[in-house]
Enzyme design. Structure first.
Site, PDB file in Angstrom:
ATOM      1  CD  GLN A  99     -11.061 -14.432 -34.181  1.00  0.00           C
ATOM      2  OE1 GLN A  99     -11.284 -14.718 -33.922  1.00  0.00           O
ATOM      3  NE2 GLN A  99     -10.912 -13.028 -35.476  1.00  0.00           N
TER       4      GLN A  99
ATOM      5  NE  ARG B 129      -2.453 -23.336 -41.923  1.00  0.00           N
ATOM      6  CZ  ARG B 129      -2.682 -24.436 -42.133  1.00  0.00           C
ATOM      7  NH1 ARG B 129      -1.409 -25.740 -42.932  1.00  0.00           N
ATOM      8  NH2 ARG B 129      -3.355 -24.991 -42.234  1.00  0.00           N
TER       9      ARG B 129
ATOM     10  CE1 TYR C 195     -16.516 -21.781 -35.646  1.00  0.00           C
ATOM     11  CE2 TYR C 195     -14.950 -19.902 -36.597  1.00  0.00           C
ATOM     12  CZ  TYR C 195     -15.292 -21.436 -35.528  1.00  0.00           C
ATOM     13  OH  TYR C 195     -14.500 -22.305 -35.948  1.00  0.00           O
TER      14      TYR C 195
END
Length: 375
Positions: free
Chosen positions: A98, A322, A179
């Protein structure tokens, strides 16, 4: 209809199944913001995923926003990531990296020469970031000039080429979670005038120029993108005034590029897929209808949710976050409907092997290579 554990080809990448390991920031990079030996083992353990999307990795020294996150712009980083990709490939897995520019979500102590973070705006975010002093408020940013944006695009291209040199199967451009690219996309952050501000088309321009440039450099079939139309990422940035119109436009413009996939965080990152505070529901089906390639969904998917998403055709891939932290053999556990271990949240960010590479596989579980080969 396809099933979660069926093979699939996305662009130029052939996957053993449709279970994706989502990008997960773990803050364990070593000197020079390089992945170290523990990171090699961490990804090797999880190579039974159809696809691993690596932790977000900064495209340049100015793109870093948190302590001890890896980069993908120096020869040393390329060499270190090559050990990761070799380990994943040896187990039969596939991995993309990424590509990350945090924009204003940074601190001067993390940037070259104590520079100010850069963004679409000079307005400060209420976010916090992690530095050697612990969690601190992010620094005051400065707005990038229009004539600086070609260099930012060039940084994405350089990082993508470095990723190919490091042996990755492709890249995912991070245009989510408030972002840099999303700082340009949203009218609640982007207060610019000129060709990169104002209208939806102008605010989307930088993201689309990045995607066009990266796809041209390494091949569209090895290029993906991550979007988060409805996230406020911990209330650090309000949603766009008209998210449906904005993201419909973005995906419509991405469609002709022939990208490997679009990865969408549905709802609030780490929270509800249908946020209660949203002024109107977001139509993800309408968004998907605008893109002819592979569609990846993410955010709190259970086994039942994932099976249904693939079988119904709502998605081609499902990303788990997770649960991959604490279940390195997650694919097997999902296939056999085995119990899942819970992650230790106090070991998510930074530290050593504890809570990183010491999670066990299920009793009698196959190793990564065996699990991948069985798909």
């Amino acid at each position: 209809m396809p099933a979660l554990f069926d093979r699939v080809t996305i662009g130029d990448i052939h996957l053993a199944n449709r279970v994706v390991m989502a990008p997960l920031t773990r803050n364990r990079a070593i000197d020079g913001n390089r992945p170290g030996p523990m990171t090699v083992e961490y990804y090797r353990q999880r190579a039974s995923a159809g696809l691993i999307v690596s932790e977000a990795s900064q495209i340049s020294p100015m793109a870093q926003g948190y302590l001890d996150t890896p980069g993908i712009h120096s020869p040393e980083q390329v060499a270190a990531w090559r050990r990761v990709t070799d380990a994943v490939h040896a187990e039969g897995g596939r991995i993309v990296i990424q590509l990350w520019h945090v924009g204003r979500i940074s601190h001067t102590s993390l940037l070259p020469g104590g520079a100010a973070p850069v963004s679409s705006t000079d307005r400060r975010s209420p976010a916090m970031t992690f530095t050697r002093e612990g969690f601190v408020p992010v620094s005051q940013p400065r707005a990038l000039r229009d004539d600086e944006l070609p260099a930012v695009i060039a940084d994405y291209v350089h990082a993508a080429r470095c990723a190919m040199d490091a042996g990755f199967d492709g890249v995912e451009v991070h245009a989510a979670n408030t972002y840099l690219l999303e700082q340009f996309l949203r009218d609640t952050i982007n207060d610019r005038k000129g060709p990169y501000g104002g209208s939806i088309a102008n605010r989307a321009r930088l993201t689309l120029e990045v995607m066009q440039a990266v796809a041209k450099a390494i091949g569209a079939g090895r290029t993906g993108i991550r979007l988060s139309p409805m996230t406020t990422f911990g209330n650090t940035a309000p949603r766009d005034s008209h998210p449906q119109a904005l993201y419909n436009h973005v995906v419509e413009q991405l469609a002709p590029l022939g990208l490997a996939y679009v990865h969408v965080i549905e709802g609030e990152t780490g929270g509800a897929r249908e946020p209660a505070d949203a002024s109107e529901p977001f139509d993800y089906a309408a968004l998907r209808s605008r893109f002819p390639g592979a569609w990846m969904v993410n955010n709190g998917y259970t086994r039942a949710d994932a099976l249904d998403a693939i079988a119904s055709g709502r998605a081609d891939l499902v990303a788990f976050g997770r649960s991959f932290i604490s279940n390195p053999d997650l694919v097997r556990r999902l296939r056999e409907n085995l119990p899942l271990d819970e992650p230790r949240s106090d070991r998510f960010y930074g530290g050593g092997a504890d809570g990183y590479i010491d999670y066990p596989t299920s009793a009698g579980g196959a190793g990564p290579h065996e699990a991948a080969a069985g798909q």
